[in-house]
Design an enzyme around this catalytic site. Structure first.
Site, PDB file in Angstrom:
ATOM      1  N   ASP A 138       8.524   5.595  -4.209  1.00 31.35           N
ATOM      2  CA  ASP A 138       9.020   4.559  -5.106  1.00 31.35           C
ATOM      3  C   ASP A 138       8.176   4.507  -6.372  1.00 31.35           C
ATOM      4  O   ASP A 138       7.207   5.266  -6.525  1.00 31.35           O
ATOM      5  CB  ASP A 138       9.133   3.205  -4.388  1.00 31.35           C
ATOM      6  N   ARG A 143       5.903   2.809  -7.566  1.00 32.04           N
ATOM      7  CA  ARG A 143       4.478   2.480  -7.559  1.00 32.04           C
ATOM      8  C   ARG A 143       3.631   3.519  -6.842  1.00 32.04           C
ATOM      9  O   ARG A 143       2.404   3.421  -6.845  1.00 32.04           O
ATOM     10  CB  ARG A 143       4.252   1.107  -6.903  1.00 32.04           C
ATOM     11  N   LYS A 144       4.259   4.491  -6.217  1.00 30.95           N
ATOM     12  CA  LYS A 144       3.499   5.445  -5.415  1.00 30.95           C
ATOM     13  C   LYS A 144       2.874   6.540  -6.281  1.00 30.95           C
ATOM     14  O   LYS A 144       3.204   6.702  -7.455  1.00 30.95           O
ATOM     15  CB  LYS A 144       4.394   6.056  -4.341  1.00 30.95           C
ATOM     16  N   ILE A 145       1.959   7.318  -5.659  1.00 32.63           N
ATOM     17  CA  ILE A 145       1.206   8.329  -6.407  1.00 32.63           C
ATOM     18  C   ILE A 145       2.141   9.364  -7.022  1.00 32.63           C
ATOM     19  O   ILE A 145       2.011   9.730  -8.181  1.00 32.63           O
ATOM     20  CB  ILE A 145       0.169   9.003  -5.498  1.00 32.63           C
TER      21      ILE A 145
END
Length: 379
Positions: A179, A181-183
Site C-alpha cells: 500500500d 505507506r509501505k517500503i
C-alpha cells in the site's frame, strides 16, 4: 510537516505505467505474472505458489478461508497488530485469541504464543512488528509440533530475514503489503505465498471468482468451441491485482535494496543523535542473524510524557503516531484480557518519521525537535 511515511516514486515507475497504457491492457495479465515470478525468485520459492492481490488484507481473508477456519476454532495472534488480522479471523466465525508481546520489540516470544494455545487452536497469525523479525523460527517449530497452521503477516517485512531466510517463508501462508505507506508500493496491492501446492492452486482460483485455469481466457487460443464458457470450481471473489500496479511493483522491487539501505542509514542517524537522552528508550537492535526492513523507528517515554511530546512535535511540524491500537481492547473482538506488555507499549511508544525519501537534514530536524519537545515536557 515531516511525515512518518511516504512513497518513493519517480520516472522509472512513470515509464512503466506508460508502457502499460501503450499496451492497452490494464487488468491481470503478463506484467502481473512477471511480478509474481520475480517476487517468488526474490523469496526463493516456487512462482506458482505466489499470487499478486489487490491488498494484503485480501490475502489475510483468503488465508483464513483456505485453512477452513470456522466457529469453534481459535486463532492466536499478537494484540499489537492491525485490525485486518483480527477481522480476517472473526469473519470466518473463528475466535481471535490475543497473546502478549515484549514491550520493547512489540513481537511475541514463542512462550507468549504457547501460553494461550488450547486444543481448539487451529492457526497462529504472527506479525513482524515494524519489519523487525519476531521469534519466527521457534514459533514455526511449535506450530509444526502441534499440527497448527502458521500465517505470517509480513506486510512490513518485505526485506526482513532470519539467518538468511526471508520472513514470510517460515509459515504455511504469508502476505506482504504494497500500500501507499509501505517500503515498496503499488498504490494498493499485496502478495500472497502459499506453501502447500493444492492450497496454492485453490488460492489462485478463489482469488478470481472460483474460475478454473482452463476457462474463456485460455481455451479460445486452443480452438475450443464456445470458449466463452466458464468452469467455476469454487465460490470465489475478485481479489487479484492488475498489470498497471504490477508494472509499478516491478520497478519498486528493483529499488528495494537501496530503499532498505537508506532506511538503515537514517536509523543509525537517529540512534546517534538521540543516544543518552534522559528518560527515552531507543528501538532494540535486532540479533546478528536478524535483518530488519527498518519500517518503523520507535522511541519510548514514560506514559505521562508520551502524549505531550507528540503534541509538542506536531506543533513543531513533525508528525508522529503509534501503530497499532491493542486489539484486545477493541470491544468488537471480545472482552479485554490482561496483556501487560502490549499495554505498556501502547502507553509509552511513539513512531518517528522514517522513510527512504527523508533527507539527512529532515532527520536531524526531527531529532532536534524531539530533544526539544522532551525537554519542554519535563522529567
Amino acid at each position: 510537516m515531516i511525515n512518518v511515511s511516504q512513497p518513493s516514486l519517480g520516472d522509472e515507475e512513470l515509464a512503466a505505467v506508460q508502457e502499460v497504457f501503450a499496451g492497452n491492457w490494464l487488468g491481470y495479465g503478463p506484467r502481473s505474472e512477471a511480478f509474481e515470478e520475480r517476487f517468488a525468485r526474490y523469496l526463493g520459492v516456487e512462482p506458482g505458489h505466489v499470487l499478486f492481490l489487490n491488498s494484503a488484507t485480501s490475502g489475510l481473508f483468503l488465508a483464513t478461508e483456505l485453512l477452513g477456519l470456522g466457529p469453534g476454532d481459535e486463532v492466536v495472534l499478537p494484540s499489537a497488530g492491525f485490525v485486518a488480522n483480527a477481522n480476517a479471523v472473526v469473519a470466518t466465525g473463528a475466535r481471535p485469541v490475543f497473546c502478549d508481546v515484549d514491550p520493547r520489540t512489540m513481537n511475541p516470544s514463542v512462550a507468549d504464543v504457547e501460553r494461550v494455545m488450547t486444543p481448539r487452536t487451529k492457526a497462529v497469525m504472527l506479525l513482524h512488528y515494524g519489519g523487525l523479525p519476531g521469534d519466527i523460527a521457534a514459533t514455526a517449530a511449535l506450530c509444526r509440533d502441534r499440527g497448527v497452521a502458521l500465517i505470517e503477516d509480513a506486510a512490513c517485512s518485505v526485506a526482513s530475514s532470519v539467518d538468511g531466510r526471508m520472513c514470510g517463508t517460515f509459515g504455511d501462508i504469508a502476505v506482504w503489503s504494497f500500500d501507499s505507506r509501505k517500503i515498496i508500493t503499488t498504490g494498493d496491492g499485496g502478495m500472497l505465498h502459499v506453501r502447500d501446492p493444492e492450497l496454492a492452486r485453490r488460492a489462485h482460483r478463489l482469488a478470481y471468482h472460483g474460475i478454473a485455469e482452463r476457462s474463456a481466457f485460455t481455451t479460445a487460443a486452443q480452438g475450443t468451441d464456445r470458449w466463452w464458457g466458464l468452469d467455476v470450481e469454487y465460490v470465489g471473489r475478485r481479489l487479484i491485482g492488475n498489470d498497471l500496479t504490477a508494472a509499478i511493483g516491478q520497478v519498486q522491487l528493483s529499488r528495494l535494496p537501496a530503499f532498505v539501505a537508506r532506511r538503515a542509514e537514517l536509523t543509525t542517524l537517529y540512534d546517534e543523535a538521540l543516544a543518552g537522552l534522559d528518560g527515552v528508550r531507543l528501538p532494540p537492535r535486532p540479533p546478528v542473524d536478524h535483518r530488519s526492513t527498518h519500517y518503523f523507528y520507535w522511541v519510548q517515554l514514560p506514559e505521562d510524557r508520551r502524549d505531550r511530546v507528540a503534541k509538542s512535535l506536531l506543533a513543531r511540524g513533525v508528525y508522529t503516531t503509534f501503530r497499532y491500537m491493542p486489539l484486545h481492547r477493541v470491544p468488537l473482538y471480545g472482552p479485554p484480557v490482561d496483556l501487560p506488555g502490549t499495554d505498556e507499549a501502547w502507553a509509552t511508544t511513539l513512531l518517528l518519521p522514517l522513510h527512504q525519501a527523508l533527507s539527512d537534514g529532515e532527520a536531524r530536524t526531527v531529532a532536534r525537535e524531539f530533544i526539544a519537545a522532551v525537554g519542554e515536557c519535563g522529567a
